[in-house]
Write an enzyme that holds these catalytic residues in place. Structure first.
Site, short mmCIF file in Angstrom:
data_model
loop_
_atom_site.label_atom_id
_atom_site.label_comp_id
_atom_site.label_asym_id
_atom_site.label_seq_id
_atom_site.Cartn_x
_atom_site.Cartn_y
_atom_site.Cartn_z
N ASN A 26 0.85 -1.19 0.00
CA ASN A 26 0.00 0.00 0.00
C ASN A 26 0.89 1.24 0.00
OD1 ASN A 26 -1.35 2.28 1.13
ND2 ASN A 26 -2.93 0.93 1.96
N LYS A 51 0.35 3.87 2.82
CA LYS A 51 0.87 3.35 4.08
C LYS A 51 2.40 3.44 4.07
CE LYS A 51 -1.14 -0.72 5.61
NZ LYS A 51 -1.06 -2.20 5.77
N ASP A 96 -18.12 -22.93 13.12
CA ASP A 96 -17.99 -21.51 12.79
C ASP A 96 -18.93 -21.24 11.63
OD1 ASP A 96 -16.77 -19.07 13.61
OD2 ASP A 96 -15.80 -19.01 11.66
N SER A 97 -19.71 -20.20 11.78
CA SER A 97 -20.73 -19.98 10.76
C SER A 97 -20.92 -18.49 10.53
CB SER A 97 -22.04 -20.62 11.21
OG SER A 97 -22.22 -20.46 12.59
#
Ligand code: ITT
Length: 177
Positions: A4, A7, A60-61
């Protein structure tokens, strides 16, 4: 260090101010990003197995909304806690494409065995208002395909027959025999 430019400009300035030079390398490095339910589940399985040494099951959903490019997805728990069903409805106030899906990844790991993953998906759409009191999370705004009620308006057994989690569990049970 970063691909970036903005950045990099800030970073190199700060480094220069301390009397050093920075060089931007041309290749990105592989970043450990939690961008899939599967990775969350695998990390969870190994961590729990290390700490508990017994057969481990992890779920995990998340809710993936097409017009929001899959958001909240892996961030569903956080999104639910911070702005809930009403927040999703607000984000979609003027949206005509209401398509969404729930995904569930179940991870199972037996002692001394490799982890196994089982995925279930439930296609549907986002309602225009919250409906129903049953279930949890985003259930009051999710209408599974082929139905007019939300998950929160259905008895749990009906939801389990249709849901992402129910489908993932079918696969797990088939595996376990
Ligand atoms: P654990 O990680 O401890 O299992 P969690 O709530 O943080 O609990 P997830 O990371 O899997 O679990 O978060 C998924 C979120 O997505 C959850 O908090 C709900 O808001 C939503 N969600 C998942 N499955 C759902 C379902 O069947 N019905 C409604 N909302 C669901």
């Amino acid at each position: 260090m970063t691909t970036n430019r903005g950045k990099y400009n800030e970073i190199s300035r700060m480094i220069q101010q301390r009397g050093h030079e920075a060089e931007q390398l041309p290749t990105p490095y592989p970043e450990v990003q939690v961008e899939s339910l599967e990775i969350v589940v695998l990390q969870g399985l190994y961590w729990l197995m290390q700490h508990y040494e017994r057969p481990i099951l992890v779920d995990d959903s998340g809710l993936f909304v097409d017009s929001l490019n899959g958001f909240p997805g892996v961030y569903s728990a956080h999104a639910y806690k911070s702005f809930g069903c009403d927040g999703i409805l607000r984000l979609m106030e003027t949206e005509t494409n209401r398509k969404a899906r729930f995904e569930c990844v179940l991870g199972f790991m037996d002692i001394g065995k490799d982890p196994m993953l089982f995925k279930g998906v439930s296609e549907g759409s986002i309602s225009t208002e919250t409906r129903g009191e049953k279930g949890f999370g985003f259930d009051p705004i999710f209408v599974p395909e082929g139905f007019s009620e939300t998950f929160a308006e259905m008895p749990m057994d009906r939801k389990n027959e249709l849901s992402h989690r129910g489908r993932a569990f079918e696969k797990l049970f088939e595996f376990l025999g």
